[in-house]
Structure formats: C-alpha cells, structure tokens
Scaffold this motif. Structure first.
Motif, PDB file in Angstrom:
ATOM      1  N   LEU A  22       0.853  -1.238  -0.113  1.00 47.94           N
ATOM      2  CA  LEU A  22      -0.068  -0.040   0.142  1.00 47.94           C
ATOM      3  C   LEU A  22       0.854   1.362   0.090  1.00 47.94           C
ATOM      4  CD1 LEU A  22      -2.967   0.296   0.075  1.00 47.94           C
ATOM      5  CD2 LEU A  22      -2.592   1.131   2.673  1.00 47.94           C
ATOM      6  N   ASN A  59      -5.253   7.594   2.129  1.00 48.91           N
ATOM      7  CA  ASN A  59      -5.323   6.071   2.735  1.00 48.91           C
ATOM      8  C   ASN A  59      -6.725   5.936   2.483  1.00 48.91           C
ATOM      9  OD1 ASN A  59      -3.106   4.656   3.838  1.00 48.91           O
ATOM     10  ND2 ASN A  59      -2.538   6.722   4.356  1.00 48.91           N
ATOM     11  N   ARG A  76      -7.997   2.330   0.308  1.00 54.13           N
ATOM     12  CA  ARG A  76      -8.489   1.199   1.016  1.00 54.13           C
ATOM     13  C   ARG A  76      -9.953   0.805   0.564  1.00 54.13           C
ATOM     14  NH1 ARG A  76      -5.304  -0.302   5.561  1.00 54.13           N
ATOM     15  NH2 ARG A  76      -3.828   1.437   6.001  1.00 54.13           N
TER      16      ARG A  76
END
Ligand code: ADP
Ligand code: MG
Length: 491
Positions: free
Chosen positions: A462, A483, A487
């Motif tokens: 990631l 983020n 996700r």
C-alpha cells in the motif's frame, strides 16, 4: 531562545567517576534602580570613569548613606516571587576589608538579619522537576573597579560602580550536577528579569554567579568546596564547573586533600585557578553599621508591592496548564520569558489551537530564532500570522509540510500574507475527492503488481501506491484522505 533545560543531558546517573557533585550558588544581581543604593549618583553603565561617583560614593568625611527605597522594593519583589519570608526588620552591617576600589574600607552589606529569607527556585531539568532552596537574599553595595592600563603600566580606579545596589542571592548546596546548576542559574536569571529588578546583562556584569563546588563519595559528609567567582556567561559557567569537578576528583584520587579556596575561571584555557585562600566571616569583622537604622518593611508595604507585581512565571505556567490544557513541561517552556509567554497567548487566543501554537513556538520558530541567535522579540512572524497559519492547518487547507514552507516565506518577507503565499506557491491540499479519485484510479491501473501484492496480503504494498498518488498530486493530496480512498477502492 531555548527550552527550559537541555534534555540531552542525562540527569538520572548523577555520579561522576563514583563521586557525588554538590553545588551551591551565590549570585549578585545588580538592581535596576536609577540611582545608587545609598546615594543619588546615577547607576547607568558605560559612563566615563569617575563621572558617576558623588561624595558619598567617594567616602568623603562627613557624608552619610541614605537608603534607596527602590532597591528595597526590588528585594521585596524577589522575595515574593520565590516564596521567601520578607524580614519585617533587617540590619545593615559593615564588611571590612582593604582594597583600592573600596574607598570606605568596608562594604555595606547585610549579615545577621537579611531582608529576604528562605524560599526556593523551581525549574525543569529535562522532564524532571527540581527545587533549589534559598538561604537568603541580602542587599549590599558594589565596589569600584580597577582599570589596568597596560599601555602606561598603571592601574586606575573607576568609582562609577561603587555604591551600585546589589542583591546577593544565596542557595543551599542543593544542586547535584553541572546541568542542574546551569538550569538553576537560567531560571533565576529568568525570574529577576521577568519581575524587572535586574536587566540581566551578563556581559556588563549585571548578573554574576559564584559557584561553590565540592565532591564526595555517596553518603559521606559534605566535601571541602572551592568557590568559582564571577561567572558571566552560561557557557563559561558550564565549562568552569565541569573543569572544577574533574580537577577535584583528580586531586582526591591522587591522594591530595581539597583546600577551601576562591578560584577564577580562565575562558582562554578552560581552567580554574586558585586566586586566594577563602576568607572566613570572622576575617571581615562584621558589625552593624551605626550610620544606618534597621530596615523596617511594614506588611502594608509588602502588600502594595505584591498588588503592583506582574503575573509571575510560576503562576502563569499554572494558568496555562488549566486554561490551555498544556503539559507541565510545555507550560514551563512557554513561560521562559515574558516575551515568549505573551507571544504564545496572543497566538493561542487568536486561533484557539493552543497545543499547536505551543509546538510551533518551541519547534519551528525556536529553531529559526536559535539559528539567527535572536530572541522572540526579533521574530519576523507576528502572533496573528502564526495563528492564521495554524488555522489553515487546522481547517485542512494545508499540510504541516506545506505550513513549514509558508513559514519560510513569511520569515523572509513578513509582508506576504499567509493565504497569498499558499496560493502563490500552490500549497493548497487537494480536498476535492473527485480529483483525488481520478489520480487514485490512474495509479491503480498503472501498478497492477502492487495491487495484486496488497490483495495477496502484503500490507506494505500500500505504501508504494500511496507514494505514487502523493507524487501524482504533486504533494497536495491529504495523506489521510489518500489512505481512506485507497482502502475503499481496494476493498
Ligand atoms: P560563606 O559565608 O563562607 O560564603 P556559606 O555558608 O554562606 O559560606 O556558603 C556559601 C555558598 O556555598 C552557599 O551557596 C552554600 O550553599 C555553598 N556551600 C556550602 N558548603 C558547600 C559544600 N560543601 N559544597 C558545595 N557548596 C557549598
Ligand atoms: Mg557567602
């Protein structure tokens, strides 16, 4: 500008080569009165020699000392600031010795009953709270000065300083390291300048520290001390005490006993050297000065002085802790001087983000001021501007990183406004989620390998994607938002 104490200095292990260090301080603070302690001559620094000495200062026959009320008020202020007892009745004494710069043959001082008794100085050493007890603070007059005129091979006497009011502030031997001693001296310096009784100018001799140093094995009675005279900078203070500790331990380890002595620090060699063996009080043949009545300080006078005093650093720090929810440590750092405290309060009130304001003052601003060897009064960025900048971090307009760039620009040109710099440099964070999503989609499409790795359970993959997206947004994306979006897209 500096934080309350150097946190890099270890305070836990106090023994030096198996010895405990014991330090007590005697500090002469020159009081910021216009005229001398017992005469009407001026006290201004730097005048032509012998232009500020009147008949009283010259000790001409028939002259009598008259107490300067302002000097007594300075002593009362210090006593109030340090939680001391103000003696309702104190006595002036004659301290007799012969020296060319002392025309009367004695110095008027206080011996048996000083005006200020007890109290303490409290400060932080790293994150450890320290309290150094005061024995006393007494009023006295300064002597004149010998001027060694090398070019004619003669010594002249300048009596301008004779009769300048001093407060001698004496501690118990409570300090256990050089770092603690220097932190004490810094704190005392802060207090006397804060309450306005001393200008604190160490180069000009307005704040002179004598450090009494001894060493002993843990648990042993106090060792014999040597007194390092007239330390006039914090740097020399540290060097002198460090040298003295090493020297004393070497002497003892070599089997020699320490002789009580007065020593001088030589900044050129970094060494201390004995000047004379130490006199005892008896050598001075102290006796009450018949020319001066006892000094009477009525409780009403103390009340008046108390009422007119500014908020003290300790009190202000306590208020900061409750009003702004600061830690003990931060409150102490932000009350290191009146200027820093009022800068902090102005900015905190303007933006309502006290914690952030504190961090910026102790971090970014302090660092820049230290580099420039300036204090906060010279800070080009004013509290209102800092408040505005912090407001822009808080409302998400810019990141912390971008804010540092804005600070650089403001520092170089205080006229440029916060918002103008943000626009001119294109520092606005990307808060538009559709624009961000486009970048995220593009990065995911271009990096199928990372995506597969992440989905295969490698959480670290990631980071690579976040890096690509930040790059794609030219650093303007809000990392937290990146983020979240990632996700969400990756399931
Ligand atoms: P004097 O009157 O000879 O100057 P004091 O008893 O007033 O002596 O002490 C002067 C200073 O020396 C005080 O600050 C005191 O705390 C400090 N002091 C006294 N004994 C010691 C010691 N053994 N080691 C270090 N400091 C000491
Ligand atoms: Mg003494």
């Amino acid at each position: 500008m500096s934080t309350p104490a150097d946190t890099s200095i270890t305070t836990k292990s106090l023994l030096v080569r198996g010895y405990e260090v014991v330090i007590g301080f005697e500090t002469h603070a020159q009081l910021a009165t216009q005229s001398k302690i017992f005469s009407r001559a001026a006290t201004a620094f730097g005048a032509e020699p012998n232009t500020q000495a009147c008949a009283v200062d010259l000790a001409l026959p028939g002259t009598l000392p008259v107490m300067n009320k302002g000097a007594v008020e300075c002593a009362i202020k210090l006593g109030l600031a340090l939680g001391s007892t103000i003696a309702p009745r104190s006595i002036f004494a004659r301290k007799n010795y012969f020296y060319p710069d002392l025309p009367k043959g004695y110095q008027i001082s206080q011996f048996e009953i000083p005006v200020v008794q007890g109290g303490s100085v409290e400060f932080y050493l790293g994150d450890e709270k320290k309290s150094v007890r005061l024995v006393r603070a007494h009023l006295e007059e300064d002597a004149g000065k010998s001027l060694h005129e090398d070019f004619i091979g003669q010594t002249g006497i300048d009596l301008n300083r004779a009769g300048t009011p001093l407060l001698e502030i004496v501690t118990e031997p409570d300090m256990r390291s050089t770092a603690e001693a220097v932190a004490y001296a810094r704190e005392l310096h802060k207090i006397v300048t804060w309450i306005g009784i001393c200008d604190g100018n160490m180069q000009e001799g307005s704040f002179r520290c004598d450090a009494n140093v001894s060493v002993r094995k843990p648990g042993a009675p106090l060792g014999t001390r040597r007194e390092i005279k007239n330390l006039n900078s914090f740097k020399f203070m540290q060097q002198a005490i460090d040298f003295e500790i090493r020297w004393q331990i070497d002497e003892i380890e070599d089997g020699r006993a320490i002789q009580q002595a007065t020593v001088l620090f030589n900044p050129d060699t970094g060494e201390t050297r004995a000047m004379r063996s130490k006199e005892d009080a008896a050598d001075y043949r102290y006796f009450p000065d018949p020319d001066l009545p006892p000094l009477v300080v009525a409780p009403e006078w103390v009340q008046q002085v108390r009422a007119a005093m500014t908020e003290l650093p300790r009190v202000m720090a306590a208020r900061f802790i409750t009003a702004y929810d600061l830690s003990d440590y931060d409150a102490s750092a932000l009350t290191q001087s009146r200027e820093v405290a009022s800068y902090f309060e102005a900015a905190a009130k303007a933006c309502g983000q006290a914690k952030l304001v504190g961090n910026w003052i102790m971090g970014e601003i302090s660092r820049r001021l230290n580099t420039a060897e300036q204090d906060i009064s010279a800070c080009p960025v004013k509290p209102a501007q800092l408040a505005q900048l912090i407001g822009r971090i808080h409302d998400g307009t810019i990141s912390n990183n971008a804010a540092r760039q804005v600070m650089d620009a403001l520092w170089a040109d205080p006229q440029s406004g916060v918002d103008a710099v943000i626009e001119a440099k294109g520092l606005r964070q990307m808060n538009d989620s559709s624009a961000l999503e486009k970048i995220v989609d593009a990065v995911l499409a271009a990096n199928p390998k990372n995506v597969a790795e992440y989905r295969g359970g490698n959480a670290k993959a990631l980071n690579a994607l976040v890096g690509q997206i930040m790059k794609g947004s030219q650093g303007k994306a809000n990392p937290q938002q990146v983020n979240e979006v990632l996700r969400q897209k990756l399931g």
